[in-house]
Design a protein around this motif. Structure first.
Motif, PDB file in Angstrom:
ATOM      1  N   LEU A  94     -35.146 -48.961  -2.080  1.00 18.24           N
ATOM      2  CA  LEU A  94     -34.342 -48.128  -2.782  1.00 18.24           C
ATOM      3  C   LEU A  94     -32.984 -48.065  -2.066  1.00 18.24           C
ATOM      4  O   LEU A  94     -31.937 -48.110  -2.599  1.00 18.24           O
ATOM      5  CB  LEU A  94     -34.951 -46.974  -3.328  1.00 18.24           C
ATOM      6  N   GLY A  95     -32.954 -47.420  -0.760  1.00 12.94           N
ATOM      7  CA  GLY A  95     -31.719 -47.108  -0.235  1.00 12.94           C
ATOM      8  C   GLY A  95     -30.873 -48.406  -0.042  1.00 12.94           C
ATOM      9  O   GLY A  95     -29.679 -48.330  -0.108  1.00 12.94           O
ATOM     10  N   VAL A  96     -31.362 -49.662   0.318  1.00 14.98           N
ATOM     11  CA  VAL A  96     -30.770 -50.819   0.619  1.00 14.98           C
ATOM     12  C   VAL A  96     -30.060 -51.330  -0.675  1.00 14.98           C
ATOM     13  O   VAL A  96     -28.889 -51.594  -0.661  1.00 14.98           O
ATOM     14  CB  VAL A  96     -31.693 -52.049   1.181  1.00 14.98           C
ATOM     15  N   TYR A  97     -30.696 -51.218  -1.848  1.00 20.25           N
ATOM     16  CA  TYR A  97     -30.093 -51.341  -3.372  1.00 20.25           C
ATOM     17  C   TYR A  97     -29.070 -50.662  -3.600  1.00 20.25           C
ATOM     18  O   TYR A  97     -28.095 -51.102  -4.038  1.00 20.25           O
ATOM     19  CB  TYR A  97     -31.373 -51.101  -4.252  1.00 20.25           C
ATOM     20  N   ILE A  98     -29.216 -49.273  -3.145  1.00 20.11           N
ATOM     21  CA  ILE A  98     -27.915 -48.364  -3.445  1.00 20.11           C
ATOM     22  C   ILE A  98     -26.693 -48.940  -2.669  1.00 20.11           C
ATOM     23  O   ILE A  98     -25.539 -48.937  -3.000  1.00 20.11           O
ATOM     24  CB  ILE A  98     -28.337 -47.193  -3.116  1.00 20.11           C
TER      25      ILE A  98
END
Length: 541
Positions: A94-98
């Motif tokens: 999720l953090g990478v996606y953001i």
């Protein structure tokens, strides 16, 4: 489109920074949601490279130091990105996606600014931005999402913007020092993510140097600019020097990131052999990324014709002027773009080794294809303009932009090679089966080692930290590989680890471990490619 054929809008008059950022953010979110396997539409980003970055970045929060405590070969800023991502989620992407959305946003914003340098209307750069993003991020070389090339791409794009803007609007005046400094800082960020794209900035600074001498006759300024540029790069070394200095790891930083990358990957080839390899690799990448290189070719052809026309005198009494459909182009502009592209390609492939995602930064030159398309559309409108139609088109610009974004999203869904992986559910993925077994084993803080391949993701989904310096089996030279394998075998022979995960072949030296799970993974994109994963557990004593 708000085109005025007598007085074109100046860049400062037509730019609304907040609106441009929001538009690029919306576009970037749509594109990344579809194209990146880090997105919530995918069960998990099972790319081993991304998981290795995640493991190193997450480990930094627990006091482990890259290069000193964990062996991996990307730049410290790449790991810092994943460290920040792990603050959002330690077991998902999720953090990478953001962060990918933010990186994509900044790349799109730079592309929009480049198009504003050349195009005459307010709306056209905004209309073309989603199509630019779709073309770039649906390419095979974008790969699975989260690559070093993806995160350095915005810095390449902003360097391109500074360069083309200067040679379009300011040359032969010398480039101002603050722009040179900005170029050096951008180059520094690229260096600390993955330095094989620095060929772009070598050409960038070379063009500034020779343009100052030839155009402005400012020899002293040219040499001072070199030091200003290097000063900008030096600024980006400060965080690393402080971090590694406090952890007594500066030597490890240089040994692994510089020495191992230069001598551990490059092949020993003659000049002729290297040129042949570059040709072979480029033709392969062109074949794999047809839409990207078709658009680059359109831009190259258009700008070449524009350069040719610049040498042909035009009848000043012509009613319809040539510049309606042909961009006025100076020789130095053309040379600048060619140099940036040429040296970027050269340094990416000079080592004689190339993987699918290596040439992703080249995708930035897609922007010149869209400049050509946009300028021709504007020219057609100017020639066919009717009374009142301009105001009507301006009122409809918002609807056109949204319609193009929708089209770009639909095209991305149908073109992106990652979309077939959306059909994989977590319950169908071997990785979550392995995770459930490890977490239900009753072992507190299980120790894991990844053999016969890069990080398969088990560290990520189990939220565990490595215990071995070689926490994965790296692709290094033969001499170093023996060292890697010996160290990994020591951890199994001495029964230091609780679990061993092996990729594509059974692990060796695991007599004290039981094979507890084995699963195949069939690639939806290429069903003939099947990977087999093995999970071993230490025998009870």
């Amino acid at each position: 489109m708000n085109i005025n054929s007598k007085k074109y809008d100046t860049p400062d008059e037509r730019r609304d920074g907040l609106f441009a950022f929001i538009w690029c953010l919306i576009t970037g979110a749509v594109i990344m949601t579809i194209c990146s396997r880090s997105s919530f539409l995918y069960a998990f980003n099972i790319w081993d490279d991304s998981n290795s970055y995640f493991t190193v970045g997450k480990s930094m929060l627990s006091g482990m130091v890259p290069y000193r405590d964990l062996f991996d070969q990307k730049g410290i800023f790449q790991y810092s990105i994943y460290m920040l991502a792990s603050l959002i989620s330690r077991t998902t992407f999720l953090g990478v996606y953001i962060i990918e959305i933010l990186a994509c946003t900044m790349a799109l914003l730079a592309a929009l600014r480049i198009m504003q340098v050349y195009l005459r209307s307010v709306s056209m750069p905004y209309i073309l931005t989603p199509l630019f993003g779709m073309t770039v991020y649906t390419s095979r070389c974008f790969y699975w999402g989260g690559s070093a090339e993806e995160f350095l791409f915005p810095f390449i794009m902003w360097g391109m913007y500074i360069s083309v803007k200067h040679f379009k609007e300011n040359y032969p005046e010398p480039m101002r020092y603050k722009r040179v400094l900005a170029g050096g800082i951008l180059a520094g960020f690229v260096f600390h993510i993955k330095f094989n794209s620095l060929g772009f900035f070598f050409a960038w600074m070379a063009m500034v140097f020779f343009a100052d001498i030839i155009g402005a006759k400012a020899v002293k300024k040219a040499f001072v600019s070199c030091f200003v540029f290097l000063g900008g790069m030096a600024v980006t070394f400060i965080p690393g020097l402080v971090y590694f200095g406090l952890n007594n790891a500066i030597v490890d930083w240089g040994r692994v990131y510089i020495y191992e990358n230069v001598f551990g990957y490059s092949k020993k080839l003659s000049f002729a052999e290297r040129m042949a390899v570059i040709y072979d690799k480029m033709t392969d990448h062109i074949y794999d990324n047809k839409l990207v290189y078709l658009t680059i070719f359109i831009g190259a052809l258009y700008f070449t014709l524009a350069l040719v026309f610049s040498f042909i005198p035009e009848d000043k009494y012509k009613i319809v002027k040539r510049d309606i459909v042909v961009i006025p182009l100076k020789v130095v502009e053309y040379v600048n773009i060619a140099m940036l592209l040429g040296f970027l390609i050269l340094i990416i492939f000079i080592g004689g080794v190339s993987i699918t995602y290596y040439p992703f930064p080249i995708n930035g030159f897609v922007v010149f294809g869209f400049v050509a398309i946009g300028y021709l559309i504007e020219g057609l409108y100017l020639k066919l303009r009717r009374s009142g139609f301009e105001d009507e088109l301006t009122r409809q610009a918002g609807a056109v932009m949204l319609a193009v974004l929708l089209v770009a999203g639909i095209m991305a869904y149908n073109i992106s090679p990652n979309v077939p992986y959306m059909k994989i559910a977590k319950n169908d993925l071997w990785l979550y089966h392995f995770r459930d077994y490890v977490l239900s084993s009753g072992i507190e803080n299980p120790k894991i080692i990844n053999e016969n391949g890069f990080d398969a993701g088990l560290y990520t989904v189990t939220d565990t930290l490595p215990v071995c310096y070689y926490f994965q089996t790296q692709t290094v030279n033969e001499e170093h590989m023996q060292k890697v394998l010996e160290e990994q075998k020591r951890f199994t022979h001495e029964k230091i680890v609780d679990f061993v995960i092996s990729v594509n072949r059974p692990a060796e030296g695991v007599a004290d471990y039981d094979l507890v799970m084995q699963e195949d993974f069939i690639d939806p994109w290429d069903p003939d490619q099947t990977a087999t994963y093995y999970l071993y557990q230490k025998k009870a004593e």
